[in-house]
Scaffold this active site. Sequence first.
Site, PDB file in Angstrom:
ATOM      1  N   GLU A   1       7.103   7.171   7.210  1.00 53.13           N
ATOM      2  CA  GLU A   1       6.361   6.239   6.374  1.00 53.13           C
ATOM      3  C   GLU A   1       6.717   6.458   4.907  1.00 53.13           C
ATOM      4  O   GLU A   1       6.904   7.604   4.479  1.00 53.13           O
ATOM      5  CB  GLU A   1       4.871   6.519   6.586  1.00 53.13           C
ATOM      6  CG  GLU A   1       3.924   5.456   6.110  1.00 53.13           C
ATOM      7  CD  GLU A   1       2.489   5.790   6.541  1.00 53.13           C
ATOM      8  OE1 GLU A   1       1.955   5.071   7.390  1.00 53.13           O
ATOM      9  OE2 GLU A   1       1.923   6.772   6.034  1.00 53.13           O
TER      10      GLU A   1
ATOM     11  N   TYR B   1       5.067  -0.985   1.131  1.00 51.47           N
ATOM     12  CA  TYR B   1       4.768  -0.045   2.208  1.00 51.47           C
ATOM     13  C   TYR B   1       5.773  -0.247   3.336  1.00 51.47           C
ATOM     14  O   TYR B   1       6.021  -1.380   3.762  1.00 51.47           O
ATOM     15  CB  TYR B   1       3.348  -0.270   2.759  1.00 51.47           C
ATOM     16  CG  TYR B   1       3.099   0.454   4.057  1.00 51.47           C
ATOM     17  CD1 TYR B   1       2.681   1.777   4.060  1.00 51.47           C
ATOM     18  CD2 TYR B   1       3.319  -0.178   5.284  1.00 51.47           C
ATOM     19  CE1 TYR B   1       2.488   2.460   5.247  1.00 51.47           C
ATOM     20  CE2 TYR B   1       3.124   0.495   6.478  1.00 51.47           C
ATOM     21  CZ  TYR B   1       2.705   1.819   6.458  1.00 51.47           C
ATOM     22  OH  TYR B   1       2.523   2.497   7.638  1.00 51.47           O
TER      23      TYR B   1
END
Lengths: 289, 381
Positions: free
Chosen positions: B189, B101
């Site tokens: 992101e 992530y």
Amino acid sequence: MSVLVDDDTRVVVQGITGGEGNFHAEQMIEYGTNVVAGAVPGKGGQEVHGVPVYDTVHEAVRREDADASVVFVPPAFAADALFEALDTSLDLVVAITEGIPTQDMAKVNRRLSETDTYLVGPNCPGVITPGEAKLGILPGNIFADGNVGLVSRSGTLTYQVVDNLTQRGIGQTTAIGIGGDPIIGTSFIDALELFEADEETEAVAMCGEIGGEDEEEAAEFIATEMDTPVAAFIAGRTAPPGKRMGHAGAIVSGSGTGTAESKIEALNNAGVPVGDTPEEVADHIEGFL
Amino acid sequence: MKLHEYQAKGVFAEAGIPTPDSRLATSVDEAVDAGTDMGYPVAVKAQVHVGGRGKAGGIEIASDEAELREAAERILGMDLKGYHVDRVLVESAVDFTDELYLGVTLDRGEGEPVVMVSSEGGVDIEEVAETNPEAIAREHVDPAFGLHSFQARKAVYEAGVPRDVSRAVSSVLETLYDLWEANDASETEINPLMVTDGGEVVAADAVMNVDDDALFRHPDLAEMEEESYTDELERKAGEYGFDYVRLSGNVGIIGNGAGLVMTTLDLVDYYGGEPANFLDIGGGAKAERVANALDMVFSDPNVDSVVFNIFGGITRGDEVAQGINDALSQFDEIPKPVVVRLAGTNAEEGMEILNTELVQVERTLEDAVQRAVQNAEEVGR
């Protein structure tokens, strides 16, 4: 007594030739604020409501000895106007402008940390010491001189709570609308610190809302650093979850904070009563006096 | 403003972040053509602005044409958490050994950007943040300087990213920060950034949300805005430029300033009613805007009563009053009872202008809300 502004404050209005700047400069002058100059690039030499306009804030400060500014500059140019104000080492800069890009404010905030200036806002109604001076767009007629400090993240909610106080004869030392943007200059804690040090402020009303953790941090400050009693209102108890808080933002904050419940709980734990209605906040304040 | 995955991937790829082969499809046949061209397996992914698409059935893996056809038929046209799916992204499925992530956002508390890295990608990262916050390495960034390379490396090492890809991941993180800054993003992101068998990294998803207040300097991004509302009223609110949230109750609420409108909602609830909506007309609203607000609230069939709560500062009471008169005088019969409370700037002038044959007037917030709740009870009966 008061905090941040009084009738000695010498104010320069950045953006005085624009629609809002012009209208509210007049309102401020009518209220009795000592507006000594305007600053608008390219408009130097003009006069607005009897006030001389200069091309730069530096010149306004040098010629008129200004020590505070109020900013009505449109969002695209607002950050630059704030950098300019901070470059002149004013004591106080009040930014009314709504819609300043957040990353611009992150940079302004970074510069601010190197100065001794109080920045109030942006996207706020301003600061008022009733009967002495107002810097911003607050409707002067609802305020009254007195001994209660008020600090709020929301403009119209500020007016509402002030109205509830004034209607029952409770006046204010100073009211500070700090604004609800993600990045602001003066925080709840900064304002509470000023009120705590002010001898005439006998109680403080604080208006918060959902999102962020500023109220939780303020609660901690009140519990450990303040003798002056505080009563609060938190807007957004019924706001649907997930509609306001961004995805990654929630990761940083962790969940469970930023809700009305967590703010009310933190404040209650700090000995701060939280009203269910603005009227109840006024009840608590009355009880303190 | 939110970019769709396919749009964000386009921006990321242009900046040099590796992304899988992919094609956008609006029909089952287009999806099948994409699969034929790219080869199998492929992922079929709904392009709508909701989180957790996978769990909600908006993402499927297809290993041959029949599966792809079936997936596309099911996903295209489906209703995903209130959004209508009219496009899917067909994308080469990546063989991976690890899922990471990476994210960049603003830490509101610190007033600074923060970059985040976790070796526990591919899952609900908010859950990780809650249950195992140490699994996410965070590094704050001084906005005056931007992200230093050493900070990117530090976050990557602290997150325990596999060593053979640490350099590649640092590089992606730096690019992700640059994109965040250059585009005035509120967040960028990648979840997951997949690590392949061959030691490469590929962005299998892409998120980019842009600060609406900064769109004026990003006309290229502003053009990408695509909203797919299923709620007609929220679509209308977007057109009128209102902050509007539809709720389940029957008391319509119109006010100025988010804090005051939220307070009005809270008081409706406090006095036993149920708010039908949050509608903030914003600062300095003129008559036409007020009329649009009334149009919005009257358009909601659940609304049985309306309360206007205006405390003028920059907004002027006489302007609002004129707007209310203009809007209501168009009706032969006012569809729902309207209570008005005006205070602050030019409130007295507004009160004089207000046509009290069309509306009920209350002096205080508390009285106005109680009256509106009572009206709703009577109408609803």
